[in-house]
Scaffold this motif. Structure first.
Motif, PDB file in Angstrom:
ATOM      1  N   TRP A  59       0.816  -1.213   0.000  1.00 34.96           N
ATOM      2  CA  TRP A  59       0.000   0.000   0.000  1.00 34.96           C
ATOM      3  C   TRP A  59       0.850   1.262   0.000  1.00 34.96           C
ATOM      4  O   TRP A  59       0.367   2.346  -0.374  1.00 34.96           O
ATOM      5  CB  TRP A  59      -0.972   0.005   1.184  1.00 34.96           C
ATOM      6  CG  TRP A  59      -0.342   0.042   2.547  1.00 34.96           C
ATOM      7  CD1 TRP A  59      -0.095  -1.007   3.367  1.00 34.96           C
ATOM      8  CD2 TRP A  59       0.132   1.209   3.253  1.00 34.96           C
ATOM      9  NE1 TRP A  59       0.492  -0.587   4.539  1.00 34.96           N
ATOM     10  CE2 TRP A  59       0.636   0.777   4.499  1.00 34.96           C
ATOM     11  CE3 TRP A  59       0.142   2.568   2.951  1.00 34.96           C
ATOM     12  CZ2 TRP A  59       1.175   1.648   5.431  1.00 34.96           C
ATOM     13  CZ3 TRP A  59       0.682   3.451   3.881  1.00 34.96           C
ATOM     14  CH2 TRP A  59       1.190   2.991   5.102  1.00 34.96           C
ATOM     15  N   MET A  60       2.134   1.139   0.390  1.00 36.90           N
ATOM     16  CA  MET A  60       3.009   2.311   0.402  1.00 36.90           C
ATOM     17  C   MET A  60       3.319   2.827  -0.998  1.00 36.90           C
ATOM     18  O   MET A  60       3.834   3.931  -1.142  1.00 36.90           O
ATOM     19  CB  MET A  60       4.316   1.978   1.124  1.00 36.90           C
ATOM     20  CG  MET A  60       4.275   2.190   2.635  1.00 36.90           C
ATOM     21  SD  MET A  60       4.089   3.923   3.127  1.00 36.90           S
ATOM     22  CE  MET A  60       5.594   4.642   2.484  1.00 36.90           C
ATOM     23  N   CYS A  61       2.997   2.047  -2.030  1.00 34.80           N
ATOM     24  CA  CYS A  61       3.213   2.551  -3.393  1.00 34.80           C
ATOM     25  C   CYS A  61       2.345   3.774  -3.663  1.00 34.80           C
ATOM     26  O   CYS A  61       2.670   4.603  -4.524  1.00 34.80           O
ATOM     27  CB  CYS A  61       2.941   1.451  -4.422  1.00 34.80           C
ATOM     28  SG  CYS A  61       1.192   1.038  -4.617  1.00 34.80           S
ATOM     29  N   ALA A  62       1.222   3.877  -2.928  1.00 36.48           N
ATOM     30  CA  ALA A  62       0.329   5.027  -3.082  1.00 36.48           C
ATOM     31  C   ALA A  62       0.689   6.163  -2.141  1.00 36.48           C
ATOM     32  O   ALA A  62       0.007   7.187  -2.120  1.00 36.48           O
ATOM     33  CB  ALA A  62      -1.116   4.598  -2.849  1.00 36.48           C
ATOM     34  N   ALA A  63       1.758   6.014  -1.369  1.00 35.52           N
ATOM     35  CA  ALA A  63       2.201   7.057  -0.433  1.00 35.52           C
ATOM     36  C   ALA A  63       3.607   7.508  -0.791  1.00 35.52           C
ATOM     37  O   ALA A  63       4.434   7.762   0.077  1.00 35.52           O
ATOM     38  CB  ALA A  63       2.144   6.545   0.997  1.00 35.52           C
ATOM     39  N   ASN A  64       3.897   7.601  -2.096  1.00 33.28           N
ATOM     40  CA  ASN A  64       5.225   8.034  -2.536  1.00 33.28           C
ATOM     41  C   ASN A  64       5.321   9.559  -2.454  1.00 33.28           C
ATOM     42  O   ASN A  64       4.318  10.242  -2.213  1.00 33.28           O
ATOM     43  CB  ASN A  64       5.495   7.517  -3.951  1.00 33.28           C
ATOM     44  CG  ASN A  64       4.446   8.001  -4.944  1.00 33.28           C
ATOM     45  OD1 ASN A  64       4.313   9.189  -5.191  1.00 33.28           O
ATOM     46  ND2 ASN A  64       3.684   7.056  -5.505  1.00 33.28           N
ATOM     47  N   PRO A  65       6.517  10.125  -2.649  1.00 36.40           N
ATOM     48  CA  PRO A  65       6.675  11.579  -2.493  1.00 36.40           C
ATOM     49  C   PRO A  65       5.742  12.414  -3.361  1.00 36.40           C
ATOM     50  O   PRO A  65       5.234  13.448  -2.909  1.00 36.40           O
ATOM     51  CB  PRO A  65       8.140  11.803  -2.879  1.00 36.40           C
ATOM     52  CG  PRO A  65       8.815  10.524  -2.516  1.00 36.40           C
ATOM     53  CD  PRO A  65       7.819   9.455  -2.825  1.00 36.40           C
ATOM     54  N   ALA A  66       5.494  11.984  -4.613  1.00 32.53           N
ATOM     55  CA  ALA A  66       4.625  12.773  -5.493  1.00 32.53           C
ATOM     56  C   ALA A  66       3.205  12.858  -4.953  1.00 32.53           C
ATOM     57  O   ALA A  66       2.580  13.926  -4.961  1.00 32.53           O
ATOM     58  CB  ALA A  66       4.623  12.161  -6.893  1.00 32.53           C
ATOM     59  N   VAL A  67       2.681  11.737  -4.479  1.00 31.50           N
ATOM     60  CA  VAL A  67       1.327  11.736  -3.909  1.00 31.50           C
ATOM     61  C   VAL A  67       1.294  12.586  -2.644  1.00 31.50           C
ATOM     62  O   VAL A  67       0.338  13.344  -2.410  1.00 31.50           O
ATOM     63  CB  VAL A  67       0.865  10.295  -3.622  1.00 31.50           C
ATOM     64  CG1 VAL A  67      -0.469  10.293  -2.881  1.00 31.50           C
ATOM     65  CG2 VAL A  67       0.749   9.502  -4.917  1.00 31.50           C
ATOM     66  N   CYS A  68       2.325  12.481  -1.829  1.00 35.48           N
ATOM     67  CA  CYS A  68       2.371  13.274  -0.595  1.00 35.48           C
ATOM     68  C   CYS A  68       2.437  14.771  -0.886  1.00 35.48           C
ATOM     69  O   CYS A  68       1.903  15.588  -0.119  1.00 35.48           O
ATOM     70  CB  CYS A  68       3.563  12.846   0.258  1.00 35.48           C
ATOM     71  SG  CYS A  68       3.371  11.209   1.023  1.00 35.48           S
ATOM     72  N   VAL A  69       3.096  15.157  -1.996  1.00 34.49           N
ATOM     73  CA  VAL A  69       3.120  16.568  -2.385  1.00 34.49           C
ATOM     74  C   VAL A  69       1.702  17.062  -2.689  1.00 34.49           C
ATOM     75  O   VAL A  69       1.313  18.173  -2.302  1.00 34.49           O
ATOM     76  CB  VAL A  69       4.046  16.785  -3.602  1.00 34.49           C
ATOM     77  CG1 VAL A  69       3.838  18.170  -4.203  1.00 34.49           C
ATOM     78  CG2 VAL A  69       5.503  16.621  -3.193  1.00 34.49           C
ATOM     79  N   LEU A  70       0.924  16.237  -3.387  1.00 31.25           N
ATOM     80  CA  LEU A  70      -0.460  16.618  -3.678  1.00 31.25           C
ATOM     81  C   LEU A  70      -1.265  16.765  -2.387  1.00 31.25           C
ATOM     82  O   LEU A  70      -2.053  17.698  -2.243  1.00 31.25           O
ATOM     83  CB  LEU A  70      -1.108  15.576  -4.595  1.00 31.25           C
ATOM     84  CG  LEU A  70      -0.518  15.462  -6.001  1.00 31.25           C
ATOM     85  CD1 LEU A  70      -1.203  14.335  -6.767  1.00 31.25           C
ATOM     86  CD2 LEU A  70      -0.671  16.775  -6.756  1.00 31.25           C
ATOM     87  N   VAL A  71      -1.065  15.843  -1.458  1.00 32.44           N
ATOM     88  CA  VAL A  71      -1.762  15.923  -0.173  1.00 32.44           C
ATOM     89  C   VAL A  71      -1.330  17.181   0.581  1.00 32.44           C
ATOM     90  O   VAL A  71      -2.155  17.892   1.164  1.00 32.44           O
ATOM     91  CB  VAL A  71      -1.496  14.665   0.675  1.00 32.44           C
ATOM     92  CG1 VAL A  71      -2.098  14.811   2.059  1.00 32.44           C
ATOM     93  CG2 VAL A  71      -2.058  13.434  -0.017  1.00 32.44           C
ATOM     94  N   GLY A  72      -0.013  17.462   0.579  1.00 34.89           N
ATOM     95  CA  GLY A  72       0.491  18.662   1.242  1.00 34.89           C
ATOM     96  C   GLY A  72      -0.089  19.934   0.644  1.00 34.89           C
ATOM     97  O   GLY A  72      -0.411  20.885   1.366  1.00 34.89           O
ATOM     98  N   GLN A  73      -0.244  19.951  -0.670  1.00 37.26           N
ATOM     99  CA  GLN A  73      -0.826  21.115  -1.332  1.00 37.26           C
ATOM    100  C   GLN A  73      -2.291  21.296  -0.937  1.00 37.26           C
ATOM    101  O   GLN A  73      -2.748  22.418  -0.683  1.00 37.26           O
ATOM    102  CB  GLN A  73      -0.710  20.976  -2.846  1.00 37.26           C
ATOM    103  CG  GLN A  73      -1.104  22.218  -3.611  1.00 37.26           C
ATOM    104  CD  GLN A  73      -0.722  22.134  -5.074  1.00 37.26           C
ATOM    105  OE1 GLN A  73      -0.336  21.084  -5.567  1.00 37.26           O
ATOM    106  NE2 GLN A  73      -0.831  23.237  -5.784  1.00 37.26           N
TER     107      GLN A  73
END
Length: 244
Positions: free
Chosen positions: A175-189
């Protein structure tokens, strides 16, 4: 490996505070700062946040990021250890790409001090010279080139890391494949832009730091739990053989 993951969390917190000091002020109006009429978009928004800030505030905002930058390199090693059970073609490139991005990041973060100070000096001097008014824009161009390269490194590493994790040969759960840096950047935004009112204003320029804080918290927690499960499932005989 656990300590290296904690380094990533600590660095993210320091950078988050630095972002708040640099860009967390309510945006100034062009009526008070006429220099803002010359800029628009991200450049205009960033300068509008920095112009009302004091020199001391901007300096500490920049230094908190620059001085804690090496902690991010330790955090990259933590990620490599988590990916390393996979073959080198899957584990090494994401590590190198993320490390490259975090080597560039302190330059980008620290440059905001000089960028903001240049705009403040031009405003305080009352200068109307086209050359001086173009100076903050020139700073922004150089800064954004490094920023774009940083994002390309992180995006490429994110895709590579997702593939490696999906193959199931790393220490990370799938499931961590969906929590990579790019996805986290979108969440942070989304977090930085979605929180309204006085609470949201300090976070308006902290998207990447929020993303890194989320990412390294998740990787540290998952690898910590994975190590604990492996230790619990190891028999005393297995432990003795591994020690030998």
């Amino acid at each position: 490996m656990r300590f290296a993951g904690i380094c990533g969390i600590l660095a993210s917190l320091a950078w988050l505070i630095g972002d708040i000091l640099l860009l967390g002020k309510p945006m100034a109006s062009p009526d008070r700062y006429p220099i803002l009429h010359a800029y628009s978009g991200v450049t205009g928004d960033s300068l509008a946040a920095m112009l009302p800030a004091s020199t001391t505030r901007l300096a500490w905002g920049a230094l908190l990021g620059v001085l804690t930058g090496p902690l991010y390199l330790a955090a990259c090693w933590h990620l490599y250890r988590g990916l390393r059970p996979a073959r080198p073609l899957l584990s090494l490139p994401p590590f190198l790409l993320l490390a490259t991005g975090f080597v560039l990041a302190p330059f980008v973060h620290g440059s905001f001090y000089y960028w903001g100070q240049a705009a403040k000096a031009i405003h305080d001097s009352g200068a109307t010279s086209a050359t001086l008014l173009a100076l903050p824009g020139d700073f922004a161009t150089v800064l954004f080139i490094a920023y774009a390269l940083l994002l390309v490194c992180w995006l490429t590493a994110s895709l590579w890391m997702a593939v490696a994790i999906l193959r199931g040969t790393t220490s990370f759960p799938r499931w961590m494949c969906a929590a990579n840096p790019a996805v986290c950047v979108l969440v942070g935004q989304l977090l930085a832009q979605g929180i309204p009112g006085p609470v949201g204003i300090p976070l308006q320029g902290a998207q990447l730091s929020l993303a890194n804080l989320l990412f390294f918290t998740l990787t540290t927690a998952t690898l910590w739990n994975a190590h604990r499960r492996r230790a619990a499932s190891t028999t005393p005989g297995d432990h003795a053989r591994s020690c030998r």
